[in-house]
Design a protein around this motif. Structure first.
Motif, short mmCIF file in Angstrom:
data_model
loop_
_atom_site.label_atom_id
_atom_site.label_comp_id
_atom_site.label_asym_id
_atom_site.label_seq_id
_atom_site.Cartn_x
_atom_site.Cartn_y
_atom_site.Cartn_z
N ARG A 1 0.60 0.76 -4.83
CA ARG A 1 1.54 1.78 -4.39
C ARG A 1 2.98 1.29 -4.46
NH1 ARG A 1 -2.04 3.13 0.64
NH2 ARG A 1 -3.19 4.89 -0.21
N ASN B 1 6.23 2.12 -2.30
CA ASN B 1 6.71 2.75 -1.07
C ASN B 1 8.23 2.73 -1.09
OD1 ASN B 1 4.08 3.06 0.23
ND2 ASN B 1 4.08 0.84 0.30
N GLY C 1 5.65 10.06 2.63
CA GLY C 1 5.45 8.71 3.13
C GLY C 1 4.63 8.70 4.40
N CYS D 1 7.54 4.36 5.43
CA CYS D 1 8.35 4.74 4.26
C CYS D 1 8.53 6.25 4.25
CB CYS D 1 7.68 4.26 2.96
SG CYS D 1 6.08 5.01 2.60
N ARG E 1 6.05 7.80 -1.22
CA ARG E 1 5.30 6.77 -1.94
C ARG E 1 4.72 7.34 -3.22
NH1 ARG E 1 0.39 5.49 2.21
NH2 ARG E 1 -0.91 7.27 1.71
N ASN F 1 1.48 6.66 -5.71
CA ASN F 1 0.18 6.01 -5.90
C ASN F 1 -0.22 6.18 -7.35
OD1 ASN F 1 0.17 5.77 -3.08
ND2 ASN F 1 -0.98 7.65 -2.83
#
Length: 123
Positions: free
Chosen positions: A50, A52, A70, A74, A77, A79
């Motif tokens: 990930r 972030n 997030g 965070c 994010r 992924n």
């Protein structure tokens, strides 16, 4: 020259190699509050890589379209194992929250350095 599409679920689509390198420059800037993590959970297929973010100001559209909300650590994010693995193996990003922009930039061909610098300066 660079791969333009990454991932299956959270697909990242770049229009051309210039956009890829601009995104690399953007991510290399410490102002993003970027942290790269690898997380493993039981009952999952494997490790989840990930990105972030604590700052997404000026984020290139290809990245912005692939981010999700997030959590408590965070604001957003991303992924995408394939893309994050590429950042680490091809461009010299490190896991954690400290990136060496000079080292990352040294992995960019000279004809793409303007794209990297433009991305690095996005606000």
């Amino acid at each position: 020259m660079y791969k333009l599409n990454y991932g299956q679920k959270n697909l990242i689509n770049f229009n051309d190699s210039n956009e890829v390198v601009e995104a690399i420059g953007y991510l290399a800037n410490q102002r993003r509050g970027l942290t790269i993590t690898a997380e493993s959970y039981e009952n999952k297929w494997g490790t989840e890589l990930r990105l972030n973010f604590n700052n997404i100001d000026g984020m290139p559209s290809a990245l912005r379209q692939a981010i999700s909300a997030g959590n408590n650590s965070c604001i957003a994010r991303l992924n995408n194992n394939e893309f994050v693995r590429t950042l680490i193996t091809e461009f010299g990003f490190d896991s954690g929250s400290v990136q060496n922009a000079h080292q990352i930039r040294s992995n960019i061909p000279i004809n793409y350095l303007d794209d990297f610098d433009r991305g690095y300066g996005l606000t």
